[in-house]
Design an enzyme around this catalytic site. Structure first.
Site, PDB file in Angstrom:
ATOM      1  N   GLU A  27      42.612  45.184  41.675  1.00 35.25           N
ATOM      2  CA  GLU A  27      42.795  45.636  40.360  1.00 35.25           C
ATOM      3  C   GLU A  27      44.062  46.740  40.282  1.00 35.25           C
ATOM      4  OE1 GLU A  27      40.119  47.265  36.491  1.00 35.25           O
ATOM      5  OE2 GLU A  27      39.421  47.113  38.657  1.00 35.25           O
ATOM      6  N   LYS A  85      41.581  41.951  30.946  1.00 37.20           N
ATOM      7  CA  LYS A  85      40.043  42.440  31.310  1.00 37.20           C
ATOM      8  C   LYS A  85      39.230  42.397  29.992  1.00 37.20           C
ATOM      9  CE  LYS A  85      37.443  45.941  34.128  1.00 37.20           C
ATOM     10  NZ  LYS A  85      37.807  46.988  35.006  1.00 37.20           N
ATOM     11  N   CYS A 127      36.954  43.039  38.247  1.00 40.76           N
ATOM     12  CA  CYS A 127      36.295  44.044  38.458  1.00 40.76           C
ATOM     13  C   CYS A 127      34.986  44.036  37.368  1.00 40.76           C
ATOM     14  CB  CYS A 127      36.793  45.669  38.359  1.00 40.76           C
ATOM     15  SG  CYS A 127      35.922  46.831  39.006  1.00 40.76           S
TER      16      CYS A 127
END
Length: 272
Positions: A44, A116, A150
């Protein structure tokens, strides 16, 4: 169908130095390709570093910016697909920033781009706008590949949405911090098992600003095992994504077939 050898780059690179991080990525791609890998996944916000504060706005680039072009050239030069995380400046939305991931094919073409959806912590909530597409997929080496970042993988509904859409291999660039080691050690393999897919989880490592990244990058298989797991330091680890094994595992563990969606409606309604 041949297995897809998947390489996980566990590195925090050099904070704020995009050129240096591209050089590290290029070197890792060369090593991965020499070992027979067809896919390399970096963590990330790999290109810039995570703990860069307000510099995130200065270093963010459009999805087709110069760093993306450099990654595409790395993919072509070494003949493998490359996925990575970076801060994206959305030029179509007055410079809004996203925590994004992108996947290039071995021919340098963009295969998938993801923003994300579940932001974590004060830093991300301050600087980024969450994405609004839960399922982003691409076709690679005969597999349906999905993208997350994540914290996204820690929501079971999120991964189940990928499974229901047919994802075989879920790519998760991540920046997981201490003391959340339970995520790569236990949660990621369980997600792979309950959704009958492979999950490639590539983490940052070591101290960075106020954060301590734990490494432990993992390729989890649909039988709930970690086919490969890195240690705590800088590393490049590889494991195979085997479509024949995936098919056999799905036949033996038919969770998606045996679901009863009519019972689960309340799960998606917010409670006061």
């Amino acid at each position: 169908m041949p297995a897809l050898r998947t390489a996980l780059l566990q590195s925090s690179g050099q904070l704020g130095d995009v050129a240096a991080n591209l050089k590290i990525l290029d070197e890792a791609a060369g090593r991965a390709a020499a070992a027979g890998a067809g896919l390399l996944l970096a963590p990330e916000l790999y290109l810039t570093g995570y703990a860069i504060g307000a510099d995130i706005a200065r270093l963010a680039e459009p999805a087709d910016g110069p760093s993306a072009q450099a990654v595409a050239e790395i993919a072509v030069r070494h003949g493998l697909a490359v996925g990575y995380g970076y801060p994206e400046r959305d030029t179509g939305a007055h410079g809004v920033l996203h925590n994004s991931a992108q996947l290039f094919g071995a021919d340098g073409a963009v295969l998938a781009h993801y923003r994300k959806t579940h932001l974590f912590g004060d830093f991300e909530l301050k600087w980024f706008t969450p994405g609004d597409r839960a399922v982003v997929q691409a076709e690679l080496a005969g597999l349906t590949v999905g993208l997350m970042i994540c914290y996204d993988v820690e929501f079971p509904e999120n991964v189940r949405a990928q499974a229901l859409a047919g994802t075989d291999l879920l790519l998760v660039p991540t920046a997981l911090m201490h003391p959340a080691e339970v995520v790569p050690e236990s949660l990621v393999p369980v997600r792979a098992f309950e959704n009958q897919m492979y999950i490639a989880y590539a983490n940052r490592t070591g101290p960075e600003g106020d954060f301590e990244f734990v490494g432990l990058s993992t390729l989890a298989a649909p039988d709930g095992t970690a086919r490969v797991r890195a240690g705590r330091g800088e590393d490049l680890v590889m494991g195979d994504v085997d479509s024949d094994f995936l098919a056999a595992s799905r036949a033996e563990n038919p969770y998606l077939r045996d679901r009863r969606p009519g019972l689960y409606g309340p799960l998606v309604h917010d409670r006061a």
